[in-house]
Design a protein around this motif. Structure first.
Motif, mmCIF file in Angstrom:
data_model
loop_
_atom_site.group_PDB
_atom_site.id
_atom_site.type_symbol
_atom_site.label_atom_id
_atom_site.label_comp_id
_atom_site.label_asym_id
_atom_site.label_seq_id
_atom_site.Cartn_x
_atom_site.Cartn_y
_atom_site.Cartn_z
ATOM 1 N N VAL A 18 15.902 29.621 48.676
ATOM 2 C CA VAL A 18 15.111 30.708 48.114
ATOM 3 C C VAL A 18 14.472 30.260 46.802
ATOM 4 C CG1 VAL A 18 15.200 33.069 47.211
ATOM 5 C CG2 VAL A 18 16.464 32.465 49.295
ATOM 6 N N GLY A 19 15.220 29.522 46.000
ATOM 7 C CA GLY A 19 14.672 28.974 44.759
ATOM 8 C C GLY A 19 13.501 28.033 45.012
ATOM 9 N N ARG A 20 13.577 27.260 46.083
ATOM 10 C CA ARG A 20 12.482 26.351 46.447
ATOM 11 C C ARG A 20 11.221 27.150 46.788
ATOM 12 N NH1 ARG A 20 11.072 23.469 51.388
ATOM 13 N NH2 ARG A 20 12.894 24.368 52.436
ATOM 14 N N ALA A 21 11.380 28.241 47.505
ATOM 15 C CA ALA A 21 10.225 29.096 47.811
ATOM 16 C C ALA A 21 9.642 29.686 46.522
ATOM 17 C CB ALA A 21 10.628 30.205 48.776
ATOM 18 N N HIS A 22 10.505 30.111 45.613
ATOM 19 C CA HIS A 22 10.050 30.647 44.331
ATOM 20 C C HIS A 22 9.243 29.588 43.585
ATOM 21 C CE1 HIS A 22 10.314 32.003 40.131
ATOM 22 N NE2 HIS A 22 10.386 33.219 40.648
#
Length: 132
Positions: A89-93
């Protein structure tokens, strides 16, 4: 800029629960709990990165109704159902906001209204006095 303007996304929960996808008031635009649903289809089922990407895209689409984009975002919130998904999810952010660097909160929750949902996001944006 006077008054409050609300934007609907067509989510069935908006009508059932009585809420708007995004609300502009003064110099702030807030986009509430947005998931990877588009219509009645959940995108990225079982894939937290894809769900986050679609959720952010959906939230930014709502923000676009006010003439704003990712560069106007000053706060993000991400809710996930599993701590193991933090990196994805952090990578998408990072893909959406890496150059913007908004204030960010990520929280693990026990679940959502549909158990297939793994990620829900919220945005808060700032608009200049000259913005509509």
């Amino acid at each position: 800029m006077t008054g409050v303007r609300r934007v609907q996304s067509g989510s069935p929960w908006e009508e059932a629960f009585g809420f708007a996808r995004a609300v502009a008031a003064g110099d702030r635009v807030v986009v509430g709990g947005t998931t990877a649903f588009r219509g009645d289809v959940l995108h990225g089922e079982g894939d937290p990165h894809e769900q986050a990407r679609v959720a952010f895209a959906n939230a930014l689409e709502a923000l676009g109704e006010f003439g704003l984009g990712a560069d106007s975002v000053i706060r993000t919130r991400m809710y996930l159902t599993h701590a193991r998904d933090v990196d994805e999810v952090g990578r998408a952010h990072q893909e959406f906001f890496g150059s913007v660097r908004p204030v960010t909160t990520m929280v693990v929750v026990s679940g959502f209204v549909d158990p297939r949902i793994m990620v829900e996001v919220e945005l808060e944006a700032y608009r200049e006095a000259s913005s509509a």
